[in-house]
Design a protein around this motif. Structure first.
Motif, PDB file in Angstrom:
ATOM      1  N   ARG A  38       0.840  -1.185   0.000  1.00 14.34           N
ATOM      2  CA  ARG A  38       0.000   0.000   0.000  1.00 14.34           C
ATOM      3  C   ARG A  38       0.880   1.241   0.000  1.00 14.34           C
ATOM      4  NH1 ARG A  38      -2.629  -0.189   6.122  1.00 14.34           N
ATOM      5  NH2 ARG A  38      -0.731   0.450   7.252  1.00 14.34           N
ATOM      6  N   ALA A  40       0.357   5.283   0.967  1.00 17.63           N
ATOM      7  CA  ALA A  40      -0.416   6.416   1.432  1.00 17.63           C
ATOM      8  C   ALA A  40       0.133   7.692   0.808  1.00 17.63           C
ATOM      9  CB  ALA A  40      -0.365   6.505   2.955  1.00 17.63           C
ATOM     10  N   LYS A  43       3.874   9.056   1.241  1.00 16.46           N
ATOM     11  CA  LYS A  43       4.661   8.027   1.904  1.00 16.46           C
ATOM     12  C   LYS A  43       5.176   7.002   0.896  1.00 16.46           C
ATOM     13  CE  LYS A  43       3.559   6.450   5.898  1.00 16.46           C
ATOM     14  NZ  LYS A  43       2.841   5.722   6.988  1.00 16.46           N
ATOM     15  N   GLU A  88      -5.550   5.736   9.006  1.00 18.05           N
ATOM     16  CA  GLU A  88      -4.184   5.575   8.541  1.00 18.05           C
ATOM     17  C   GLU A  88      -3.994   4.388   7.606  1.00 18.05           C
ATOM     18  OE1 GLU A  88      -3.983   4.637  13.088  1.00 18.05           O
ATOM     19  OE2 GLU A  88      -5.224   5.842  11.742  1.00 18.05           O
ATOM     20  N   ASP A  89      -5.014   3.553   7.441  1.00 20.02           N
ATOM     21  CA  ASP A  89      -4.970   2.490   6.446  1.00 20.02           C
ATOM     22  C   ASP A  89      -5.278   2.991   5.042  1.00 20.02           C
ATOM     23  OD1 ASP A  89      -4.389   0.353   8.276  1.00 20.02           O
ATOM     24  OD2 ASP A  89      -6.512   0.319   8.849  1.00 20.02           O
ATOM     25  N   THR A  90      -5.672   4.240   4.925  1.00 16.76           N
ATOM     26  CA  THR A  90      -6.006   4.812   3.627  1.00 16.76           C
ATOM     27  C   THR A  90      -4.799   4.790   2.697  1.00 16.76           C
ATOM     28  OG1 THR A  90      -7.776   6.224   4.474  1.00 16.76           O
ATOM     29  CG2 THR A  90      -6.691   6.935   2.444  1.00 16.76           C
ATOM     30  N   GLY A  91      -5.026   4.415   1.464  1.00 14.82           N
ATOM     31  CA  GLY A  91      -3.975   4.412   0.473  1.00 14.82           C
ATOM     32  C   GLY A  91      -4.364   3.585  -0.728  1.00 14.82           C
ATOM     33  N   GLN A 114      -7.963   1.753  -4.693  1.00 14.05           N
ATOM     34  CA  GLN A 114      -7.988   2.773  -3.653  1.00 14.05           C
ATOM     35  C   GLN A 114      -8.827   2.313  -2.470  1.00 14.05           C
ATOM     36  OE1 GLN A 114      -6.498   6.015  -3.568  1.00 14.05           O
ATOM     37  NE2 GLN A 114      -7.225   5.993  -1.438  1.00 14.05           N
ATOM     38  N   THR A 116     -10.133   4.020   1.042  1.00 15.62           N
ATOM     39  CA  THR A 116     -10.253   5.251   1.798  1.00 15.62           C
ATOM     40  C   THR A 116     -11.067   4.978   3.050  1.00 15.62           C
ATOM     41  OG1 THR A 116     -10.180   6.583  -0.228  1.00 15.62           O
ATOM     42  CG2 THR A 116     -11.004   7.648   1.765  1.00 15.62           C
TER      43      THR A 116
END
Length: 119
Positions: A38, A40, A43, A88-91, A114, A116
């Motif tokens: 993943r 983000a 990052k 914070e798992d978004t990516g 994606q 989100t």
């Protein structure tokens, strides 16, 4: 050539879950290993889960106990169940497959899906 088709991403509220799929098609003898990555915003791309031909699995510390990788060899599909999701798992989640094509181990990437997670 090996084609990878990913599915399962989307928008989910914190605490929710999704099941990501990575299906491989084409001319190959076997899938040796699959990793889910993943990335983000802002990052580096990071490995979150992996499964190898022995069935052994591994996870990033940040997702242990929440994510589960599995495979269905008959369908040439690897899944990533992602639970108890946090913002914070978004990516963008990518699958990376190593498959044996003839006598050669080949590396393939999916297009990414994606995920989100809203607060």
């Amino acid at each position: 050539q090996v084609q990878l088709v990913e599915s399962g991403g989307g928008l989910v509220q914190a605490g929710g879950s999704l099941r990501l799929s990575c299906a491989a098609s084409g001319s190959f003898f076997s899938i040796h290993a699959t990793r889910w990555y993943r990335q983000a915003p802002g990052k580096q791309r990071e490995v979150v889960a992996a499964i190898i031909d022995s069935g052994s699995t591994d996870y990033a510390d940040s997702v242990k106990g929440r994510f589960a990788i599995s495979r269905d060899n008959a369908k040439n599909t690897v899944y990533l169940q992602i639970n108890s999701l946090k913002p914070e798992d978004t990516g963008v989640y990518y699958c990376n497959v190593i498959a044996r094509v003839g006598s050669v181990m080949m590396n393939y990437w999916g297009q990414g899906t994606q995920v989100t997670v809203s607060s």
